[in-house]
Design a protein around this motif. Structure first.
Motif, PDB file in Angstrom:
ATOM      1  N   VAL A  12      84.669  46.914  -8.473  1.00 17.60           N
ATOM      2  CA  VAL A  12      83.961  45.885  -9.246  1.00 17.60           C
ATOM      3  C   VAL A  12      82.602  45.580  -8.618  1.00 17.60           C
ATOM      4  O   VAL A  12      81.584  45.495  -9.311  1.00 17.60           O
ATOM      5  CB  VAL A  12      84.822  44.606  -9.355  1.00 17.60           C
ATOM      6  CG1 VAL A  12      84.013  43.441  -9.892  1.00 17.60           C
ATOM      7  CG2 VAL A  12      86.041  44.861 -10.232  1.00 17.60           C
ATOM      8  N   ILE A  13      82.551  45.431  -7.315  1.00 12.86           N
ATOM      9  CA  ILE A  13      81.290  45.151  -6.622  1.00 12.86           C
ATOM     10  C   ILE A  13      80.317  46.308  -6.793  1.00 12.86           C
ATOM     11  O   ILE A  13      79.115  46.099  -7.014  1.00 12.86           O
ATOM     12  CB  ILE A  13      81.549  44.831  -5.136  1.00 12.86           C
ATOM     13  CG1 ILE A  13      82.279  43.495  -5.031  1.00 12.86           C
ATOM     14  CG2 ILE A  13      80.263  44.811  -4.340  1.00 12.86           C
ATOM     15  CD1 ILE A  13      82.789  43.171  -3.644  1.00 12.86           C
ATOM     16  N   LEU A  19      74.752  47.977 -11.986  1.00 11.92           N
ATOM     17  CA  LEU A  19      74.205  47.416 -13.214  1.00 11.92           C
ATOM     18  C   LEU A  19      72.994  46.523 -12.955  1.00 11.92           C
ATOM     19  O   LEU A  19      71.989  46.605 -13.651  1.00 11.92           O
ATOM     20  CB  LEU A  19      75.276  46.623 -13.964  1.00 11.92           C
ATOM     21  CG  LEU A  19      76.375  47.442 -14.623  1.00 11.92           C
ATOM     22  CD1 LEU A  19      77.418  46.524 -15.243  1.00 11.92           C
ATOM     23  CD2 LEU A  19      75.803  48.359 -15.684  1.00 11.92           C
ATOM     24  N   PHE A  20      73.110  45.652 -11.995  1.00 15.17           N
ATOM     25  CA  PHE A  20      72.070  44.654 -11.776  1.00 15.17           C
ATOM     26  C   PHE A  20      71.101  45.023 -10.665  1.00 15.17           C
ATOM     27  O   PHE A  20      69.992  44.524 -10.632  1.00 15.17           O
ATOM     28  CB  PHE A  20      72.704  43.292 -11.453  1.00 15.17           C
ATOM     29  CG  PHE A  20      73.501  42.753 -12.605  1.00 15.17           C
ATOM     30  CD1 PHE A  20      72.864  42.295 -13.739  1.00 15.17           C
ATOM     31  CD2 PHE A  20      74.876  42.718 -12.556  1.00 15.17           C
ATOM     32  CE1 PHE A  20      73.593  41.790 -14.806  1.00 15.17           C
ATOM     33  CE2 PHE A  20      75.603  42.211 -13.602  1.00 15.17           C
ATOM     34  CZ  PHE A  20      74.967  41.750 -14.731  1.00 15.17           C
ATOM     35  N   ARG A  22      70.243  45.454  -6.397  1.00 12.93           N
ATOM     36  CA  ARG A  22      70.254  44.509  -5.282  1.00 12.93           C
ATOM     37  C   ARG A  22      69.144  43.468  -5.423  1.00 12.93           C
ATOM     38  O   ARG A  22      69.321  42.306  -5.089  1.00 12.93           O
ATOM     39  CB  ARG A  22      70.101  45.291  -3.982  1.00 12.93           C
ATOM     40  CG  ARG A  22      70.327  44.489  -2.763  1.00 12.93           C
ATOM     41  CD  ARG A  22      70.325  45.370  -1.551  1.00 12.93           C
ATOM     42  NE  ARG A  22      69.952  44.574  -0.395  1.00 12.93           N
ATOM     43  CZ  ARG A  22      69.463  45.037   0.711  1.00 12.93           C
ATOM     44  NH1 ARG A  22      69.260  46.328   0.828  1.00 12.93           N
ATOM     45  NH2 ARG A  22      69.161  44.252   1.691  1.00 12.93           N
ATOM     46  N   GLY A  23      68.006  43.846  -5.938  1.00 11.80           N
ATOM     47  CA  GLY A  23      66.877  42.939  -6.072  1.00 11.80           C
ATOM     48  C   GLY A  23      67.119  41.836  -7.090  1.00 11.80           C
ATOM     49  O   GLY A  23      66.757  40.680  -6.873  1.00 11.80           O
ATOM     50  N   LYS A  24      67.732  42.192  -8.212  1.00  9.11           N
ATOM     51  CA  LYS A  24      67.981  41.194  -9.247  1.00  9.11           C
ATOM     52  C   LYS A  24      68.988  40.153  -8.778  1.00  9.11           C
ATOM     53  O   LYS A  24      68.851  38.973  -9.097  1.00  9.11           O
ATOM     54  CB  LYS A  24      68.482  41.864 -10.525  1.00  9.11           C
ATOM     55  CG  LYS A  24      67.427  42.658 -11.249  1.00  9.11           C
ATOM     56  CD  LYS A  24      67.963  43.228 -12.532  1.00  9.11           C
ATOM     57  CE  LYS A  24      66.925  44.062 -13.237  1.00  9.11           C
ATOM     58  NZ  LYS A  24      67.426  44.651 -14.474  1.00  9.11           N
ATOM     59  N   ILE A  25      69.988  40.568  -8.038  1.00  6.59           N
ATOM     60  CA  ILE A  25      71.000  39.628  -7.556  1.00  6.59           C
ATOM     61  C   ILE A  25      70.384  38.655  -6.551  1.00  6.59           C
ATOM     62  O   ILE A  25      70.636  37.448  -6.607  1.00  6.59           O
ATOM     63  CB  ILE A  25      72.207  40.381  -6.958  1.00  6.59           C
ATOM     64  CG1 ILE A  25      72.944  41.135  -8.069  1.00  6.59           C
ATOM     65  CG2 ILE A  25      73.153  39.416  -6.252  1.00  6.59           C
ATOM     66  CD1 ILE A  25      74.065  42.004  -7.592  1.00  6.59           C
ATOM     67  N   SER A  26      69.534  39.162  -5.652  1.00  8.80           N
ATOM     68  CA  SER A  26      68.910  38.268  -4.680  1.00  8.80           C
ATOM     69  C   SER A  26      67.929  37.317  -5.364  1.00  8.80           C
ATOM     70  O   SER A  26      67.819  36.146  -4.990  1.00  8.80           O
ATOM     71  CB  SER A  26      68.220  39.062  -3.581  1.00  8.80           C
ATOM     72  OG  SER A  26      67.151  39.815  -4.113  1.00  8.80           O
ATOM     73  N   ASP A  27      67.221  37.786  -6.393  1.00  7.24           N
ATOM     74  CA  ASP A  27      66.340  36.908  -7.163  1.00  7.24           C
ATOM     75  C   ASP A  27      67.142  35.827  -7.882  1.00  7.24           C
ATOM     76  O   ASP A  27      66.733  34.659  -7.930  1.00  7.24           O
ATOM     77  CB  ASP A  27      65.537  37.709  -8.191  1.00  7.24           C
ATOM     78  CG  ASP A  27      64.492  38.602  -7.551  1.00  7.24           C
ATOM     79  OD1 ASP A  27      64.167  38.379  -6.362  1.00  7.24           O
ATOM     80  OD2 ASP A  27      64.010  39.523  -8.249  1.00  7.24           O
ATOM     81  N   LEU A  28      68.280  36.217  -8.416  1.00  7.86           N
ATOM     82  CA  LEU A  28      69.134  35.258  -9.114  1.00  7.86           C
ATOM     83  C   LEU A  28      69.639  34.187  -8.147  1.00  7.86           C
ATOM     84  O   LEU A  28      69.636  32.996  -8.477  1.00  7.86           O
ATOM     85  CB  LEU A  28      70.314  35.983  -9.759  1.00  7.86           C
ATOM     86  CG  LEU A  28      71.338  35.117 -10.485  1.00  7.86           C
ATOM     87  CD1 LEU A  28      70.698  34.492 -11.717  1.00  7.86           C
ATOM     88  CD2 LEU A  28      72.542  35.939 -10.871  1.00  7.86           C
TER      89      LEU A  28
END
Length: 77
Positions: A12-13, A19-20, A22-28
């Motif tokens: 799952v991880i 999909l997202f 690493r950059g998008k998750i940290s921005d989120l």
């Protein structure tokens, strides 16, 4: 079958990271942190304004009218 093993969580991880990215998750997460800070600041501002109540305003009911209108109810020609 009902419980998730460590391999399920790893899969799952991995899919989420693919999909997202690493950059998008940290921005989120940064956006979430800024939202929490703004919420806390707003709550502190509300507490400060509640400590200083404004003086009560009253309306005088016995005040005489300052001006009378003569054109009320008359028809203008």
């Amino acid at each position: 079958m009902g419980s998730l093993s460590i391999w399920h969580w790893i899969l799952v991880i991995a899919v989420v990271l693919l999909l997202f990215g690493r950059g998008k998750i940290s921005d989120l997460m940064g956006d979430v942190a800024q939202g929490i800070k703004a919420f806390k600041k707003g709550m502190q501002d509300d507490d400060k304004s509640a400590e200083k109540p404004e003086p009560a305003k009253s309306i005088e009911h016995n005040a005489a009218p300052t001006a009378t209108r003569s054109d009320v109810g008359s028809k203008a020609v």
